[in-house]
Motif scaffolding. Structure first.
Motif, short mmCIF file in Angstrom:
data_model
loop_
_atom_site.label_atom_id
_atom_site.label_comp_id
_atom_site.label_asym_id
_atom_site.label_seq_id
_atom_site.Cartn_x
_atom_site.Cartn_y
_atom_site.Cartn_z
N MET A 116 0.81 -1.21 0.00
CA MET A 116 0.00 0.00 0.00
C MET A 116 0.85 1.27 0.00
O MET A 116 0.30 2.34 -0.08
N GLY A 117 2.14 1.12 0.15
CA GLY A 117 3.01 2.29 0.15
C GLY A 117 2.96 3.11 1.42
O GLY A 117 3.34 4.28 1.43
N ILE A 118 2.49 2.50 2.52
CA ILE A 118 2.36 3.19 3.79
C ILE A 118 3.56 2.84 4.67
O ILE A 118 3.74 1.67 5.04
N THR A 119 4.36 3.84 5.00
CA THR A 119 5.57 3.64 5.79
C THR A 119 5.24 3.01 7.15
O THR A 119 4.44 3.55 7.90
N GLY A 120 5.84 1.86 7.43
CA GLY A 120 5.66 1.18 8.70
C GLY A 120 4.50 0.21 8.73
O GLY A 120 4.32 -0.50 9.72
N PHE A 121 3.71 0.13 7.67
CA PHE A 121 2.55 -0.77 7.67
C PHE A 121 2.96 -2.14 7.16
O PHE A 121 3.20 -2.34 5.98
N GLU A 122 3.09 -3.06 8.10
CA GLU A 122 3.42 -4.45 7.80
C GLU A 122 2.44 -5.33 8.56
O GLU A 122 2.75 -5.87 9.61
N PRO A 123 1.21 -5.45 8.02
CA PRO A 123 0.15 -6.12 8.75
C PRO A 123 0.36 -7.62 8.90
O PRO A 123 0.94 -8.27 8.04
N SER A 124 -0.12 -8.12 10.01
CA SER A 124 -0.18 -9.56 10.26
C SER A 124 -1.67 -9.86 10.44
O SER A 124 -2.24 -9.60 11.51
N PHE A 125 -2.28 -10.37 9.39
CA PHE A 125 -3.72 -10.59 9.41
C PHE A 125 -4.06 -11.87 10.15
O PHE A 125 -3.39 -12.90 10.00
N LEU A 126 -5.10 -11.79 10.95
CA LEU A 126 -5.60 -12.92 11.73
C LEU A 126 -7.05 -13.19 11.34
O LEU A 126 -7.75 -12.28 10.88
N VAL A 127 -7.49 -14.42 11.59
CA VAL A 127 -8.87 -14.80 11.30
C VAL A 127 -9.48 -15.37 12.57
O VAL A 127 -8.90 -16.25 13.21
N GLY A 128 -10.64 -14.85 12.96
CA GLY A 128 -11.39 -15.41 14.07
C GLY A 128 -11.16 -14.72 15.40
O GLY A 128 -10.08 -14.18 15.66
N ILE A 129 -12.19 -14.75 16.21
CA ILE A 129 -12.18 -14.06 17.49
C ILE A 129 -11.09 -14.57 18.41
O ILE A 129 -10.42 -13.78 19.09
N ASP A 130 -10.87 -15.87 18.47
CA ASP A 130 -9.87 -16.42 19.39
C ASP A 130 -8.46 -15.96 19.03
O ASP A 130 -7.69 -15.58 19.91
N ALA A 131 -8.13 -15.98 17.75
CA ALA A 131 -6.79 -15.56 17.32
C ALA A 131 -6.56 -14.08 17.60
O ALA A 131 -5.49 -13.69 18.10
N VAL A 132 -7.56 -13.25 17.33
CA VAL A 132 -7.42 -11.81 17.56
C VAL A 132 -7.32 -11.51 19.05
O VAL A 132 -6.48 -10.73 19.49
N ARG A 133 -8.16 -12.16 19.85
CA ARG A 133 -8.13 -11.93 21.30
C ARG A 133 -6.79 -12.36 21.91
O ARG A 133 -6.22 -11.65 22.73
N ARG A 134 -6.27 -13.52 21.50
CA ARG A 134 -4.98 -13.99 22.01
C ARG A 134 -3.86 -13.01 21.66
O ARG A 134 -3.00 -12.71 22.49
N ALA A 135 -3.86 -12.54 20.44
CA ALA A 135 -2.77 -11.69 19.98
C ALA A 135 -2.85 -10.26 20.50
O ALA A 135 -1.82 -9.63 20.74
N HIS A 136 -4.07 -9.71 20.68
CA HIS A 136 -4.19 -8.28 20.96
C HIS A 136 -5.13 -7.91 22.11
O HIS A 136 -5.20 -6.74 22.47
N GLY A 137 -5.82 -8.87 22.67
CA GLY A 137 -6.82 -8.57 23.69
C GLY A 137 -6.30 -7.79 24.89
O GLY A 137 -6.88 -6.77 25.28
N SER A 138 -5.20 -8.22 25.47
CA SER A 138 -4.71 -7.55 26.68
C SER A 138 -4.19 -6.15 26.37
O SER A 138 -4.37 -5.22 27.16
#
Length: 171
Positions: free
Chosen positions: A1-23
């Protein structure tokens, strides 16, 4: 996308997102939303909903970006919204960072009361959005969500649709 610093790590599903970013999302509670940034086209001001939305909570940046029908990336402080967006020379319009949005502006300056993840669980079994995850920020003045608009971000303000299942977060 040409956005400096944007290196997304895409996740699928509520459990994966909560584990990675919930706290970390929960730890934002008590911080003020001091700003936000999203990408618009310079020529017409239209929002580029495929690009990430950046929220600044007292110096902690949270980056939210949906793609495809079920993928969500959340990042922490990586994007430089002062940097020019490059790599779109092939496109007829010019993307640039914008700090104006009538849906988000009312929340600037408010203290975050709660962050939550919402899972779309519709009554219709054939709904292709079933299982998508939205990020919700709740303030005294109401709530806002960045949800999956089926291959792009969608900004929602106000009460969440009743077919969302709310997953409160803890530190």
């Amino acid at each position: 996308m040409g956005i400096t610093g944007f290196e997304p790590s895409f996740l699928v599903g509520i459990d994966a997102v909560r584990r990675a970013h919930g706290s970390r999302l929960a730890a934002l509670t008590g911080r003020r939303l001091t700003g936000f940034a999203l990408v618009r086209f310079a020529e017409d001001g239209d929002w580029v909903a495929d690009c990430p939305v950046v929220f600044d909570f007292d110096g902690v940046k949270v980056v939210v970006c949906h793609t495809k029908f079920d993928e969500l990336a959340i990042g922490w402080d990586p994007i430089d919204t002062a940097a020019r967006i490059t790599g779109w020379e092939w496109f007829e319009l010019t993307p640039q960072w914008s700090y104006d949005d009538e849906r988000l502006e009312p929340f600037v300056g408010q203290e975050l009361r709660e962050a939550a993840l919402l899972e779309w669980r519709p009554a219709a079994a054939a709904d292709m959005a079933a299982g998508t995850v939205a990020v919700e920020f709740v303030f005294a003045g109401g709530g806002l969500r960045i949800s999956n608009g089926l291959d792009e971000n969608h900004i929602e303000v106000g009460a969440a649709h009743p077919e969302y299942v709310r997953h409160p977060l803890t530190r």
